[in-house]
Enzyme design. Structure first.
Site, PDB file in Angstrom:
ATOM      1  N   LEU A 113       5.620  -6.699  -0.974  1.00  0.00           N
ATOM      2  CA  LEU A 113       5.704  -7.973  -0.278  1.00  0.00           C
ATOM      3  C   LEU A 113       4.389  -8.680  -0.531  1.00  0.00           C
ATOM      4  O   LEU A 113       3.316  -8.069  -0.420  1.00  0.00           O
ATOM      5  CB  LEU A 113       5.919  -7.768   1.225  1.00  0.00           C
ATOM      6  CG  LEU A 113       7.259  -7.156   1.648  1.00  0.00           C
ATOM      7  CD1 LEU A 113       7.313  -6.986   3.166  1.00  0.00           C
ATOM      8  CD2 LEU A 113       8.429  -8.005   1.183  1.00  0.00           C
ATOM      9  N   ASP A 114       4.441  -9.973  -0.866  1.00  0.00           N
ATOM     10  CA  ASP A 114       3.204 -10.667  -1.201  1.00  0.00           C
ATOM     11  C   ASP A 114       2.361 -10.930   0.040  1.00  0.00           C
ATOM     12  O   ASP A 114       2.775 -10.647   1.172  1.00  0.00           O
ATOM     13  CB  ASP A 114       3.465 -11.931  -2.020  1.00  0.00           C
ATOM     14  CG  ASP A 114       4.216 -13.013  -1.243  1.00  0.00           C
ATOM     15  OD1 ASP A 114       4.091 -13.061  -0.010  1.00  0.00           O
ATOM     16  OD2 ASP A 114       4.915 -13.817  -1.890  1.00  0.00           O
ATOM     17  N   LEU A 115       1.196 -11.483  -0.168  1.00  0.00           N
ATOM     18  CA  LEU A 115       0.190 -11.647   0.886  1.00  0.00           C
ATOM     19  C   LEU A 115       0.751 -12.309   2.141  1.00  0.00           C
ATOM     20  O   LEU A 115       0.503 -11.861   3.267  1.00  0.00           O
ATOM     21  CB  LEU A 115      -0.979 -12.475   0.334  1.00  0.00           C
ATOM     22  CG  LEU A 115      -2.120 -12.798   1.307  1.00  0.00           C
ATOM     23  CD1 LEU A 115      -2.925 -11.555   1.625  1.00  0.00           C
ATOM     24  CD2 LEU A 115      -3.033 -13.878   0.713  1.00  0.00           C
ATOM     25  N   ASN A 116       1.527 -13.367   1.963  1.00  0.00           N
ATOM     26  CA  ASN A 116       1.985 -14.158   3.099  1.00  0.00           C
ATOM     27  C   ASN A 116       3.413 -13.838   3.534  1.00  0.00           C
ATOM     28  O   ASN A 116       3.995 -14.584   4.319  1.00  0.00           O
ATOM     29  CB  ASN A 116       1.868 -15.649   2.761  1.00  0.00           C
ATOM     30  CG  ASN A 116       0.420 -16.065   2.586  1.00  0.00           C
ATOM     31  OD1 ASN A 116      -0.444 -15.690   3.383  1.00  0.00           O
ATOM     32  ND2 ASN A 116       0.133 -16.825   1.542  1.00  0.00           N
ATOM     33  N   THR A 117       3.966 -12.739   3.026  1.00  0.00           N
ATOM     34  CA  THR A 117       5.295 -12.308   3.448  1.00  0.00           C
ATOM     35  C   THR A 117       5.154 -11.166   4.444  1.00  0.00           C
ATOM     36  O   THR A 117       4.311 -10.290   4.287  1.00  0.00           O
ATOM     37  CB  THR A 117       6.136 -11.856   2.240  1.00  0.00           C
ATOM     38  OG1 THR A 117       6.254 -12.952   1.318  1.00  0.00           O
ATOM     39  CG2 THR A 117       7.526 -11.434   2.673  1.00  0.00           C
TER      40      THR A 117
END
Length: 255
Positions: A113-117
């Protein structure tokens, strides 16, 4: 001739596979560690992921001895936003693995999951299991709750069922439902099967939507449920076997 080139093809297993089963990293990430010169076997830096090893070898990651195959375990983790899904970030950002509660063994993530997910991230001690569950051919659906700035109609979203190409990248069928309009934002439920890098954000941008919150609700049969942010809960082994099926579970070494 070095010790690693003296071994016959029948000796042991490839170092990347060994590291994955030991819970160090997925096979793909293990190959990166090898390329960075961070893996040694019997005091020699490993240069190729094709190197064969056995449990009798002294295998080390950043100087720390690596054990044999770990017990296969799976956890559900509620990843908060603001963490990167990597063991070591070159930019010095906080990572998922630094934030995990104490007491867990070394684990790898199933996908990222990316940084802002935020939302559900599956963690396992076994890189082989991680690799299998990441494959699109496994067929497990990833479901997300999405808030995005802009406007979209259900008819626009329905066209995603046939897949879409965005900036030269082809995405498979996407199920998207318009749940709610709230001020300048829309709330969507989106389901995908491939999980390509930033897939939902890229597809939404293609529709003129700017994602400002992204929450993964489920990965295959495993649900985020009532897990609080930062909380981890182990998936019972029997449940994992049931979801994989006995044949696949046996192939992966679960039974």
């Amino acid at each position: 001739m070095t010790e690693e080139t003296q071994k016959s093809p029948q000796d042991g297993e490839r170092i990347a596979k060994f590291l994955a089963h030991a819970g160090i990293a997925s096979r793909r990430d293990a190959e990166k560690l090898i390329g960075e010169g961070r893996i040694t076997v019997n005091g020699q830096t490993v240069r190729t992921p094709a190197t064969k090893v056995t449990a009798a070898d002294d295998i080390r990651f950043d100087g720390e001895r690596v054990g044999g195959k770990a017990q296969i375990q799976l956890w559900r983790y509620h990843k908060p936003e603001g963490l990167v899904t990597t063991h070591k970030d070159p930019q010095g950002r906080a990572t998922v693995f630094e934030a995990l509660p104490p007491g867990l063994p070394r684990v790898v993530s199933i996908g990222r999951l990316d940084l802002n997910t935020e939302g559900l991230l599956l963690l396992t001690t076994d890189g082989g299991l991680a690799r299998f569950l990441e494959l699109p051919s496994t067929g497990w659906r990833r479901r997300y709750r999405v808030r995005a700035y802009g406007r979209a109609t259900q008819s626009q979203l329905d066209r995603l069922k046939d897949g879409v190409t965005v900036e030269g990248v082809s995405y498979g069928p996407i199920e998207a439902v318009l749940d709610q309009v709230q001020g300048g934002n829309v709330w969507l439920t989106i389901s995908i099967h491939e999980g390509k890098n930033r897939e939902i954000r890229n597809v939404c941008r293609h529709l003129g939507l700017q994602v400002n919150r992204l929450i993964r609700l489920s990965y295959g049969p495993f649900q985020l449920g009532n897990l609080k942010r930062g909380e981890v809960e182990e998936v019972p082994r029997r449940q994992l076997v049931d979801q994989l099926g006995k044949k696949r579970a046996a192939e992966l070494g679960l039974i």
